[in-house]
Design an enzyme around this catalytic site. Structure first.
Site, PDB file in Angstrom:
ATOM      1  N   ASP A   1       2.475  52.938  71.804  1.00  0.00           N
ATOM      2  CA  ASP A   1       2.936  54.272  71.391  1.00  0.00           C
ATOM      3  C   ASP A   1       1.708  55.069  70.965  1.00  0.00           C
ATOM      4  OD1 ASP A   1       6.192  53.716  69.779  1.00  0.00           O
ATOM      5  OD2 ASP A   1       5.361  52.993  71.670  1.00  0.00           O
TER       6      ASP A   1
ATOM      7  N   LYS B   1      12.492  58.749  73.349  1.00  0.00           N
ATOM      8  CA  LYS B   1      12.652  57.971  72.118  1.00  0.00           C
ATOM      9  C   LYS B   1      12.574  58.892  70.910  1.00  0.00           C
ATOM     10  CE  LYS B   1      10.431  54.339  69.407  1.00  0.00           C
ATOM     11  NZ  LYS B   1       9.434  53.276  69.378  1.00  0.00           N
TER      12      LYS B   1
ATOM     13  N   LYS C   1       8.157  60.587  73.077  1.00  0.00           N
ATOM     14  CA  LYS C   1       8.739  60.244  71.772  1.00  0.00           C
ATOM     15  C   LYS C   1       8.603  61.453  70.860  1.00  0.00           C
ATOM     16  CE  LYS C   1       7.831  56.824  68.158  1.00  0.00           C
ATOM     17  NZ  LYS C   1       7.131  55.610  67.828  1.00  0.00           N
TER      18      LYS C   1
END
Lengths: 639, 333
Positions: free
Chosen positions: B170, B269, B233
């Protein structure tokens, strides 16, 4: 002060909220209400029962379940001062015709179609959500006419079709559906419309998870409908959306204003200047910028053109149920045998009673059209006699052709007058007032010859000048900001001119009434066509001499002639936006009947004279309210 | 009635798509975009109000939501003991007898991944191996959470995390580039992250709370997808405003537009601020409404959360037994 007893007639597909929005202001200002609801809706009855339990005031809210045919009966009951009708355009027209001459004033809120203008500078996804709010949800009032700028046509259609596929229909009380059903009648109407559109060559797209049995109708998107087809002129039923392209913002305005409906519209554009230009230019009652369907009790909601001129919410909603203090209640003045087909059709011959005695008067006055005096189409004049019966002057005999010319000239002058800043309008009115004062002696002598005392004549002239000045001073761009709770951003309540206003002046106070009405209309940005007093038109024509030099050509047009005939022409004219009639009771009835043609707002006096010299009746806020129409402009903000 | 919703199909199949290759940077995709914030806010309110799910369907949706969770611990005081506990909880997210009562005990229900700081990746890999589980370990990288470090160290972090055994990375984008409008530079950076990841999955954190406007969120999403992210995300979880519905709507619209333009499905996400089971249901509804059922798999949708799992477990307990659980009734994570 409050009006009195209000009758409310609701359409078969009314919503409880709509009903409350009309009942509550009426009760709040002190009127009592009788509601006629279609059979099969128990909720209003429950409401009436609760109202009845209030104890001290039984009978403030009464509900009748009945068919629509009871509407005219309710309206013609003695004591009912105002009737508000919400429903379809045709029924509104029929009601208008039936109620001509009755005691009750009629307010119409017709039609449910709205408009959405999607420009290329818009957030297309959000605009698609706006379409869903406008047409494919339980909150939407009716169908939607969608105008999409050509450059974003493909993108928008694709997103619309995707979004439609995700809509869910079903029973209204199921929490997970977007839209319910509105009865078999609405289903059939939508079905008929779609079939006709298809037969006229349109593309129809339907999608969504909706049961296929009647009365459920799936969300429908119609495109490629030829502009000349009848479906483009008809009202779009729920839940249909008719999409058409446009090239530029100016074309969008022309297309949008080219239908007789004037209810509500939304403009989607992230460019502030473009959004405001479209917002101000659309001839509708409510405009939302980058939103659709927002409502609040503090904001006036209504329409123009064929959507009727009744308002709810905001100050305009309260004015619906009030009348100026001191004015008497309305009484019916129905004359059963008034023949609408022949009223004012032919001009009665007016031959002089005897040979001319005395010096020949000056050349006959012409009609004041387009900024100059012209000869009438019929090439004839009528003689005006003074109080002693002697011939005073000849004035022109105006006819249908002259009215047509006058209205055209007024329409040509209207845009220029509207775009003048309020200061310019004020200065022109003041100049007119000064011109009036300079020629006071001429006016006084003209009035004296008609039997008015010298003192009264002087007062009349002075008051006329004063009224012109007063209205000139009030000619600001009238609009103010409303702060609406729950909305981030301002809502503007704009006061816009009606357009072309036709005024038939009364016989009492010939100069003062003429000046008061003219001043009020001009100060609010309208162009006017006036029919001066039949017995004493000379002062009005003298004012025209001054107007010829001061005011723009065509702004004010004065047509003399047979009052009934000219009234008929004006009342039946589809391009006159409003008509004020101060004449006989029969004429008032005809005017109300004929206004059903383009549903123009009318103001009649039912044959009763007004005290024009008193402030309340001659220069009160009532004139200001009637001389302009309201538009609510919503500007939600946020980035 | 909620439509039939195929719940149990994707529980334990952690098969990955082949990772995204970077496409070209086409700035014309973002040049004319405008997002109207009040309209998006209105849509967000609407979604939360509609599409209620009740009873056994709610239980099914909650179990499905568990399979989307990236069980996360990103604190300064992480040590191998709490990471081990977390990994065990990831393998056995719901108490065994509750699963037996719902008849799903043999489906191999686990969370989607475990998310930790780069220094704890080794511990997580070891713990999961000891538990005999194939759950992937995700690591945050590139100067998480602020991203204000030199590019060289940021890339090195990614390489080290991949070496230690993280199969998902991430990354945080450089907000400076977004706020100064340097879209090409942003594209280049993310492309370099993509290269440094190699075969690991790249999730690009946009930190939407710091981007200033919804229009910037859309543009950053597009650039991140063009540069080869597998997921976008919403936030690190450490900003003042984390995952909210309006921001999510804009990002989902960007994902859909990217799919229409290139045919590639990118995952989404949300992270930070999702604490209650009701929230998670609302997020599932949002994805279903905006993107459709195909996006409701762990390969295309994750929820970054830590306390969410206990709330879901509590709701399942209530559904099964009809009683509200005490704190000590359910195992700690």
């Amino acid at each position: 002060m409050r009006i009195g007893v209000i009758g409310l007639i609701l359409s078969p597909t009314f919503s409880f909220l709509e009903m409350m929005w009309r009942i509550c202001p009426a009760l709040a200002v002190g009127c009592t209400v009788v509601v006629l609801v279609p059979p099969g809706s128990p909720t209003p009855l429950l409401l009436a029962q609760l109202a009845g339990e209030l104890g001290s005031f039984p009978g403030i809210l009464n509900v009748i379940n009945g068919p629509a045919s009871l509407g005219p009966i309710l309206a013609s009951q003695p004591g009912v001062q105002k009737v508000t009708f919400c429903g379809a355009v045709e029924e509104g027209r029929v009601l208008r015709r039936t109620l001509a001459g009755q005691g009750a004033e009629l307010g119409l809120a017709l039609g449910a179609e709205s408009l959405l203008v999607l420009t290329e500078a818009a957030d297309v996804d959000s605009a698609v959500e706006g379409v869903v709010d406008a047409a494919w949800s339980d909150r939407s009032a009716g169908g939607l006419r969608l105008l999409i700028q050509e450059s974003v046509w493909d993108e928008t259609m694709r997103r619309l079709q995707e979004r439609m596929a995700r809509l869910r229909g079903g029973r209204g009380l199921d929490g997970a559906v977007d839209m319910g059903a509105r009865g078999a009648a609405a289903h059939d109407l939508a079905q008929r419309y779609v079939r006709e559109a298809q037969s006229q060559g349109a593309q129809v797209f339907q999608a969504g998870d909706v049961p296929s049995v009647s009365p459920f109708f799936p969300p429908t998107l119609v495109s490629d409908l030829p502009p000349a087809s009848p479906c483009t002129q008809a009202e779009v039923p729920w839940p249909v959306v008719v999409a058409s392209p446009f090239r530029t913002a100016k074309e969008a305005l022309a297309v949008a204003n080219g239908t007789p409906r004037g209810g509500s519209a939304s403009v989607w554009s992230e460019r502030l200047g473009q959004a405001l230009e479209l917002g101000y230019g659309l001839r509708v009652g409510t405009v939302w910028i980058n939103a659709h369907g927002l409502r609040h009790p503090e904001v006036p909601t209504g329409g123009c053109k064929e959507s009727g001129s009744s308002w709810h919410g905001g100050p305009d909603g309260l004015y619906e149920y009030l009348r100026p203090s001191g004015t008497p209640a309305r009484l019916p003045s129905l004359s059963e045998n008034l023949n609408y087909d022949t009223f004012g059709l032919a001009v009665p011959l007016t031959l002089p009673s005897g040979p001319e005695i005395g010096p020949s008067p000056a050349a006959p006055y012409g009609l004041f059209i387009g900024g100059r005096f012209q000869a009438p189409g019929a090439r004839s004049s009528r003689c005006i006699q003074d109080s002693k019966g002697n011939l005073q002057a000849y004035v022109a005999e105006g006819g249908a052709k002259d009215i047509r010319g006058a209205v055209e000239a007024a329409h040509q002058a209207a845009p220029g007058w509207v775009s003048q800043p309020p200061g310019a309008r004020a200065s022109l009115l003041w100049a007119l007032a000064s011109a009036l004062e300079r020629r006071e002696s001429a006016f006084t002598s003209a009035l004296e010859r008609h039997g008015v005392e010298l003192k009264t004549a002087k007062v009349e002239v002075e008051l006329s000048a004063r009224r012109l000045r007063a209205w000139g001073a009030r000619a600001q761009a009238q609009g103010h900001l409303l702060q609406v709770a729950e909305l981030r951003g301002p809502v503007l309540r704009l006061r816009e001119p009606l357009g072309v206003l036709a005024i038939v002046c009364p016989d009492e106070w010939p100069l003062l009434a003429f000046a008061s009405l003219l001043a009020a209309a001009l100060a609010h940005g309208n162009a006017v066509v006036l029919v001066p007093s039949g017995v004493c038109p000379i002062p009005a024509l003298e004012v025209c001499q001054d107007m010829a030099t001061l005011l723009p050509a065509g702004l004010v047009n004065v047509v003399t002639g047979d009052r009934d005939h000219l009234t008929r022409c004006l009342a039946l004219h589809q391009d006159v936006q409003a008509l004020w009639y101060f004449g006989s009771a029969q004429g008032s009835q005809f005017v109300e009947w004929a206004s059903a043609g383009n549903l123009k707002p009318v103001w009649v006096n039912r044959g009763r004279p007004r005290a024009w010299d008193q402030e309340a009746q001659g220069a009160g806020p009532e004139l200001g309210l009637r001389a302009a129409r309201t538009k609510a402009l919503w500007l939600p903000m946020g980035d | 009635m909620p439509s039939s919703f195929c719940v149990f199909k994707y529980f334990f199949e952690h098969r990955y798509r082949h990772y995204q290759r970077a496409g070209d940077c086409d700035l014309s995709w973002i040049s004319k975009i405008q997002v109207n914030q009040p309209a998006v806010l209105r849509r967000a309110e609407q979604i939360q109000a509609r599409r209620m799910v009740k009873k056994e369907w709610q239980a099914a949706w909650l179990l499905k939501a568990v399979t989307f969770i990236d069980l996360t611990t990103l604190s300064g005081d992480d040590t191998s003991s709490n990471v081990q506990r977390l990994c065990y909880k990831a393998k056995y997210p719901i108490r065994e007898d509750l699963l037996k009562a719902l008849n799903v005990h043999d489906k191999g229900l686990t969370t989607a991944a475990v998310c930790v700081y780069p220094a704890r990746v080794c511990d997580a890999v070891k713990a999961l191996k000891a538990a005999g589980s194939t759950i992937p370990v995700a690591s945050v990288a590139t100067g998480f959470p602020a991203g204000q470090t030199h590019l060289k160290t940021r890339l090195e972090e990614i390489r080290l995390a991949v070496e230690d055994g993280a199969t998902e990375i991430d990354v945080v984008i450089n907000r400076t580039l977004v706020l100064t409008g340097q879209w090409e530079a942003l594209y280049d950076e993310i492309r370099q992250f993509r290269k440094a990841c190699g075969e690991a999955h790249l999730k690009t954190i946009l930190a939407t709370g710091e981007l200033g406007s919804l229009t910037n969120v859309y543009k950053a999403s597009m650039i991140a997808m063009m540069a080869g992210s597998d997921f976008i995300k919403t936030s690190t979880g450490k900003e003042t405003v984390n995952a909210t519905f309006p921001v999510a709507i804009v990002m989902l619209r960007a994902i859909r537009d990217f799919f229409w333009k290139t045919g590639n499905k990118i995952g989404f996400k949300p992270a930070g601020g999702i604490r209650s089971a009701k929230d998670s249901l609302a997020w599932l509804s949002l994805i279903k409404e905006e993107l459709g059922d195909e996006w409701l798999t762990p390969e295309l949708f994750r929820i970054g959360a830590s306390t969410l799992l206990s709330d879901i477990e509590r709701q399942i307990y209530h559904h099964v037994t009809g009683r509200y659980a005490a704190y000590h009734d359910l195992p700690m994570s």
